[in-house]
Write a protein that holds these residues in place. Structure first.
Motif, PDB file in Angstrom:
ATOM      1  N   THR A 136       0.818  -1.214   0.000  1.00 21.65           N
ATOM      2  CA  THR A 136       0.000   0.000   0.000  1.00 21.65           C
ATOM      3  C   THR A 136       0.847   1.257   0.000  1.00 21.65           C
ATOM      4  N   GLY A 137       2.111   1.123   0.404  1.00 20.77           N
ATOM      5  CA  GLY A 137       2.992   2.279   0.485  1.00 20.77           C
ATOM      6  C   GLY A 137       3.160   2.815   1.881  1.00 20.77           C
ATOM      7  N   ASP A 138       2.523   2.162   2.868  1.00 19.87           N
ATOM      8  CA  ASP A 138       2.591   2.647   4.244  1.00 19.87           C
ATOM      9  C   ASP A 138       3.820   2.076   4.953  1.00 19.87           C
ATOM     10  N   ASP A 139       4.063   2.603   6.143  1.00 24.44           N
ATOM     11  CA  ASP A 139       5.206   2.189   6.962  1.00 24.44           C
ATOM     12  C   ASP A 139       4.732   1.161   7.979  1.00 24.44           C
ATOM     13  N   ILE A 140       5.142  -0.087   7.816  1.00 29.69           N
ATOM     14  CA  ILE A 140       4.648  -1.155   8.697  1.00 29.69           C
ATOM     15  C   ILE A 140       5.185  -1.026  10.121  1.00 29.69           C
ATOM     16  N   HIS A 141       6.151  -0.136  10.331  1.00 34.18           N
ATOM     17  CA  HIS A 141       6.741   0.004  11.666  1.00 34.18           C
ATOM     18  C   HIS A 141       6.102   1.129  12.484  1.00 34.18           C
ATOM     19  N   ARG A 142       5.208   1.893  11.852  1.00 37.26           N
ATOM     20  CA  ARG A 142       4.586   2.964  12.637  1.00 37.26           C
ATOM     21  C   ARG A 142       3.602   2.367  13.634  1.00 37.26           C
ATOM     22  N   GLU A 143       3.284   3.149  14.666  1.00 38.68           N
ATOM     23  CA  GLU A 143       2.515   2.633  15.799  1.00 38.68           C
ATOM     24  C   GLU A 143       1.173   2.043  15.388  1.00 38.68           C
ATOM     25  N   GLY A 144       0.450   2.706  14.503  1.00 33.76           N
ATOM     26  CA  GLY A 144      -0.889   2.258  14.131  1.00 33.76           C
ATOM     27  C   GLY A 144      -0.917   0.933  13.391  1.00 33.76           C
ATOM     28  N   LEU A 145       0.206   0.568  12.760  1.00 34.82           N
ATOM     29  CA  LEU A 145       0.251  -0.670  11.979  1.00 34.82           C
ATOM     30  C   LEU A 145       1.044  -1.778  12.658  1.00 34.82           C
ATOM     31  N   ARG A 146       1.623  -1.479  13.804  1.00 31.11           N
ATOM     32  CA  ARG A 146       2.527  -2.433  14.433  1.00 31.11           C
ATOM     33  C   ARG A 146       1.849  -3.778  14.732  1.00 31.11           C
ATOM     34  N   ASP A 147       0.608  -3.725  15.197  1.00 32.03           N
ATOM     35  CA  ASP A 147      -0.102  -4.957  15.546  1.00 32.03           C
ATOM     36  C   ASP A 147      -1.135  -5.368  14.499  1.00 32.03           C
ATOM     37  N   THR A 148      -1.140  -4.684  13.356  1.00 35.26           N
ATOM     38  CA  THR A 148      -2.146  -4.975  12.334  1.00 35.26           C
ATOM     39  C   THR A 148      -2.072  -6.409  11.808  1.00 35.26           C
ATOM     40  N   PRO A 149      -0.902  -6.965  11.515  1.00 37.15           N
ATOM     41  CA  PRO A 149      -0.878  -8.364  11.050  1.00 37.15           C
ATOM     42  C   PRO A 149      -1.542  -9.324  12.032  1.00 37.15           C
ATOM     43  N   LYS A 150      -1.296  -9.142  13.319  1.00 40.55           N
ATOM     44  CA  LYS A 150      -1.901 -10.007  14.332  1.00 40.55           C
ATOM     45  C   LYS A 150      -3.420  -9.824  14.350  1.00 40.55           C
ATOM     46  N   ARG A 151      -3.862  -8.573  14.228  1.00 36.40           N
ATOM     47  CA  ARG A 151      -5.301  -8.305  14.230  1.00 36.40           C
ATOM     48  C   ARG A 151      -5.978  -8.904  12.991  1.00 36.40           C
ATOM     49  N   VAL A 152      -5.303  -8.826  11.856  1.00 38.15           N
ATOM     50  CA  VAL A 152      -5.875  -9.376  10.625  1.00 38.15           C
ATOM     51  C   VAL A 152      -6.032 -10.887  10.739  1.00 38.15           C
ATOM     52  N   VAL A 153      -5.049 -11.564  11.318  1.00 37.97           N
ATOM     53  CA  VAL A 153      -5.146 -13.011  11.527  1.00 37.97           C
ATOM     54  C   VAL A 153      -6.381 -13.332  12.364  1.00 37.97           C
ATOM     55  N   LYS A 154      -6.579 -12.591  13.435  1.00 36.22           N
ATOM     56  CA  LYS A 154      -7.727 -12.825  14.312  1.00 36.22           C
ATOM     57  C   LYS A 154      -9.040 -12.537  13.585  1.00 36.22           C
ATOM     58  N   ALA A 155      -9.060 -11.437  12.819  1.00 28.79           N
ATOM     59  CA  ALA A 155     -10.279 -11.068  12.097  1.00 28.79           C
ATOM     60  C   ALA A 155     -10.610 -12.093  11.019  1.00 28.79           C
ATOM     61  N   PHE A 156      -9.595 -12.560  10.288  1.00 34.67           N
ATOM     62  CA  PHE A 156      -9.838 -13.545   9.238  1.00 34.67           C
ATOM     63  C   PHE A 156     -10.342 -14.860   9.824  1.00 34.67           C
ATOM     64  N   ARG A 157      -9.819 -15.243  10.974  1.00 31.00           N
ATOM     65  CA  ARG A 157     -10.280 -16.481  11.613  1.00 31.00           C
ATOM     66  C   ARG A 157     -11.778 -16.396  11.905  1.00 31.00           C
ATOM     67  N   GLU A 158     -12.231 -15.218  12.293  1.00 27.80           N
ATOM     68  CA  GLU A 158     -13.649 -15.029  12.603  1.00 27.80           C
ATOM     69  C   GLU A 158     -14.489 -14.900  11.337  1.00 27.80           C
ATOM     70  N   MET A 159     -14.026 -14.097  10.377  1.00 26.49           N
ATOM     71  CA  MET A 159     -14.819 -13.835   9.180  1.00 26.49           C
ATOM     72  C   MET A 159     -14.906 -15.032   8.243  1.00 26.49           C
ATOM     73  N   PHE A 160     -13.934 -15.943   8.333  1.00 28.21           N
ATOM     74  CA  PHE A 160     -13.923 -17.100   7.438  1.00 28.21           C
ATOM     75  C   PHE A 160     -14.066 -18.418   8.201  1.00 28.21           C
ATOM     76  N   ASP A 161     -14.779 -18.378   9.337  1.00 32.48           N
ATOM     77  CA  ASP A 161     -14.946 -19.613  10.110  1.00 32.48           C
ATOM     78  C   ASP A 161     -15.920 -20.587   9.454  1.00 32.48           C
ATOM     79  N   GLY A 162     -16.528 -20.198   8.338  1.00 32.39           N
ATOM     80  CA  GLY A 162     -17.403 -21.109   7.614  1.00 32.39           C
ATOM     81  C   GLY A 162     -16.685 -22.314   7.048  1.00 32.39           C
ATOM     82  N   TYR A 163     -15.357 -22.193   6.894  1.00 37.91           N
ATOM     83  CA  TYR A 163     -14.584 -23.335   6.396  1.00 37.91           C
ATOM     84  C   TYR A 163     -14.406 -24.418   7.457  1.00 37.91           C
ATOM     85  N   ASP A 164     -14.688 -24.083   8.704  1.00 35.50           N
ATOM     86  CA  ASP A 164     -14.530 -25.049   9.800  1.00 35.50           C
ATOM     87  C   ASP A 164     -15.843 -25.671  10.227  1.00 35.50           C
ATOM     88  N   LYS A 165     -16.938 -25.363   9.517  1.00 40.74           N
ATOM     89  CA  LYS A 165     -18.257 -25.832   9.927  1.00 40.74           C
ATOM     90  C   LYS A 165     -18.942 -26.565   8.784  1.00 40.74           C
TER      91      LYS A 165
END
Length: 211
Positions: free
Chosen positions: A39-68
């Protein structure tokens, strides 16, 4: 005399849980970091520091249909219906899904009806089936057919009717950019497919008319 070999149709994919081959969370987080850099953003800035972890958690919830398994949700039925054999409709079931082409949201509502044949299923189970299919990468057309198909195959009613109304963010946010445009899809089986008057009753019940 040659032996007769009988062949049986394969079990439809929608009746079971999809077979998945997931990468590790570390691999997913690394992939998210790559996308953030793209995207062109800085992955080390404060607002994005934990974004990868949050995305993993969000995807697990949004795509839990594959586990049911949608068929399992419909496994328990009730036969004490006092002879009721008319339309059972659960309408305005809200859902969110993701377009399999661009992985952006599809937001809408589903209307699901069936004509019982001596047994009914818990109303919440129908909403659960909608969510299971919605929480997978989808096209609206496929999702409509999958919902109708699993209900028809598992509880074997006299007919199933499904209508979905949804807004696709791949059309609203990019490309042609037409926010507010709604897509309608419908699928009918059994008596709903064979008798146009039943289709009209279904649509009339959704729209609140009595014709």
């Amino acid at each position: 005399m040659d032996a007769v070999i009988k062949t049986f149709p394969a079990v439809p994919d929608y009746l079971d849980k999809p077979k998945t081959n997931r990468p590790s969370e570390a691999e997913v987080m690394k992939a998210v970091e790559t996308l953030l850099r793209w995207t062109g953003d800085d992955i080390h800035r404060e607002g994005l520091r934990d974004t990868p972890k949050r995305v993993v958690k969000a995807f697990r919830e949004m795509f839990d249909g594959y586990d049911k398994c949608p068929a399992e949700e419909l496994g328990r039925t009730f036969e004490e219906v006092a002879g009721y054999d008319d339309i059972v409709l659960v309408k305005d079931i809200p859902f969110h899904s993701h377009c399999e082409h661009h992985m952006v949201p599809i937001i809408g509502k589903a209307h699901v009806a069936y004509l019982p044949d001596g047994k009914v299923v818990g109303l919440s189970k129908i909403a659960r089936v909608v969510d299971i299919f919605a929480h997978r990468l989808q096209t609206q057309e496929a999702m409509t057919a999958q919902i109708a198909g699993v209900i028809q195959d598992v509880i074997n009613p006299r007919g199933v009717a499904v209508m979905i109304e949804a807004e696709h963010m791949c059309m609203a946010m990019r490309g042609i950019r037409k926010p507010g445009a709604t897509t309608l899809t419908s699928t009918f089986t059994g008596a709903f497919k064979d008798r146009p008057e039943e289709q009209l009753r279904f649509v009339g019940m959704i729209r609140g008319t009595r014709d």
